[in-house]
Design a protein around this motif. Structure first.
Motif: not given
Length: 516
Positions: A300-303, A322-329, A333-344, A405-410
């Motif tokens: 809701a906040l993202l929207s 370990c500071s931040t290690y999973v993110s979107t950038g 693609e942003i999938r609402a409700g997920s903080p993203g994927k492990p960084q490269p 984690f989902d099949a796409d790594g999120y």
């Protein structure tokens, strides 16, 4: 579905053996762009930007090396710990990076801590000194106090010719976070921790030297020290920090006035900006996107932010260890409700909750784990071998978050495996709050937990069993807490109950209370 094939270990560029955080952040900017603005500290958001405190890379580099030289000249030795108890000023940054430049281990602390809390950190860390601002109370018995005059004197020394020749694994700084025992525990980081932040540059920020980073946090927090100072300077960018009166209205003003391209804050602040600020009255065209961490970003906040600004919010998940290690950038693609994927380069997995070190297949919930080879991972907990042993499982570090984690790594967050709470991005131990409240004369028993007050808003609540013949008074209990705890640790609600729910073994069921 079979478990995915996971490369065991950090696969990013390895950190050089000889490495110093201060040199990494400042030396290149001082050599290549000495006249470029590195730091702007704003006290009055309504005043012209020309009146703000500004530091170029050349000035900042020299001042940090002067402080380092002063510390060594006054008898401090590499590896010693110096606590910093100061407000959000440039002197704080100079003391932190000056200590790093000298090979000394700074301990950044929050200005919100009570005197007793600050004294505990000082004692537990065995720091030999504290840089203490005049209005910051603490006992500080048996240690050297660096007051405002002493801190100013450090900058009068001839600057070190070079930064300390520290190795990547040498201790760099010490921060405190909530412990499972209820006592804050020290997290000791190595100099390589700054190198371990490199996956964030593209995996979260999309940062380069042209950026202007505006951060809403305070220096004591690793979120601010890293995102607000370390990373912009390592990229020769400009960082802007505000240390004036707390007012949500200042943030869109500062975005416009400074031409900020990146803005970093916790979701709570974004929510307040949307509620209380007229964003149409400000030119935010320079802002590429916002960054958020510390709390979960609700769909809701993202929207709402997207609708109000036309900008994205990129989320990251991390921890003090370990500071931040999973993110979107950017470009992801942003999938609402997920903080993203492990960084490269990161090696992150979900492990079985009870036992085992083999990553779970997609869709299964387990303990979120980071491989021990990650350069951003802590050296260990300061003098807490028992708590340290609890967080390692073979080649993995486990921080206590439940995830899948989902099949796409999120990654999808499923709460905590323990009772730690989240208050404005700070993790808070319920045992620490309970210990502070138990001395109240009207409290027989107390249990503390997070309570949902709205769909995406939680507060710390104290469930109190009052003593017989007492007259329960919530205001008295809240004041008692405020006198003994930092503001972000204090309960916002007091709920009086006849008894606390317990397991057959007598353990308080905090999650049952949270559902009331």
């Amino acid at each position: 579905m079979p478990a995915p094939s996971i490369a065991r270990g950090y696969s990013g560029e390895p950190c050089p053996d000889s490495f110093n955080i201060a040199r990494y952040c400042l030396a290149r900017g001082a050599a290549e762009t000495p006249d470029k603005t590195a730091l702007i500290v704003v006290t009055d958001a309504d005043a012209p930007l020309a009146e703000a405190e500004c530091w170029t890379y050349g000035e900042l580099d020299e001042a940090v090396r002067r402080v380092a030289a002063g510390l060594l000249a006054e008898g401090f030795k590499p590896g010693e710990r110096i606590m910093i108890r100061m407000p959000n000023t440039s002197e704080y940054a100079l003391m932190f990076f000056g200590g790093l430049a000298a090979g000394i281990v700074p301990l950044p602390s929050s200005s919100q801590l009570t005197s007793a809390e600050a004294d505990f950190l000082l004692s537990d860390s065995a720091a030999s000194a504290v840089a203490l601002a005049p209005d910051m109370n603490m006992t500080a018995e048996g240690v050297r106090i660096l007051d405002a005059e002493a801190v100013a004197r450090l900058r009068e020394h001839e600057p070190l010719k070079d930064y300390a020749a520290t190795s990547a694994n040498d201790p760099a700084f010490l921060v405190y976070t909530s412990g499972t025992s209820g006592r804050p525990k020290g997290v000791l980081h190595a100099h390589r921790s700054a190198w371990g932040r490199r996956p964030m540059y593209r995996g979260w920020y999309g940062m380069d030297a042209t950026d202007i980073m505006l951060h809403a946090g305070a220096f004591n927090w690793t979120y601010t020290l890293g995102v607000g100072l370390t990373d912009p300077w390592a990229n020769c960018a400009t960082t802007v920090l505000y240390n004036g009166e707390k007012d949500v209205q200042v943030w869109p003003k500062l975005m416009e006035k400074t031409g900020a391209t990146l803005f970093a804050a916790v979701p709570t602040l974004y929510r307040q900006i949307l509620k209380y600020c007229d964003l149409d009255a400000h030119d935010l065209s320079a802002l590429r996107h916002g960054l958020t961490a510390g709390e979960a970003l609700s769909p809701a906040l993202l929207s709402h932010w997207r609708e109000a600004t036309g900008k994205e919010l990129y989320e990251a998940l991390g921890m003090s260890e370990c500071s931040t290690y999973v993110s979107t950038g950017p470009g992801m693609e942003i999938r609402a409700g997920s903080p993203g994927k492990p960084q490269p380069g990161r090696c992150v997995a979900a492990l079985p909750v009870d036992d085992g070190s083999e990553p779970l297949p997609p869709g299964e919930t387990g303990l979120l784990a980071v491989h021990r080879s990650d350069p951003g991972l802590m050296l260990g907990y300061w003098r807490r071998p028992d708590e340290e042993a609890e967080v390692y499982r073979g080649e993995w570090f486990i921080g206590g978050d439940l995830a899948s984690f989902d099949a796409d790594g999120y990654m999808w967050y499923h709460g905590r495996a323990d009772d730690l709470m989240n208050a404005m991005g700070y993790r808070v131990s319920p045992q620490e709050v309970e210990a502070a409240l138990t001395g109240h004369p009207d409290i027989q028993e107390v249990a503390v937990t997070e309570l949902h007050v709205r769909e995406d808003v939680t507060v710390i609540a104290a469930f109190v069993v009052p003593k017989e013949a007492s007259e329960p008074d919530a205001a008295s209990i809240l004041k008692w807490a405020a006198d003994r705890l930092a503001a972000y640790k204090c309960p916002r609600e007091v709920v009086f109950v006849e008894s606390l729910p317990r397991t057959a073994n007598g353990k308080v069921m905090r999650r049952t209370l949270a559902k009331r």
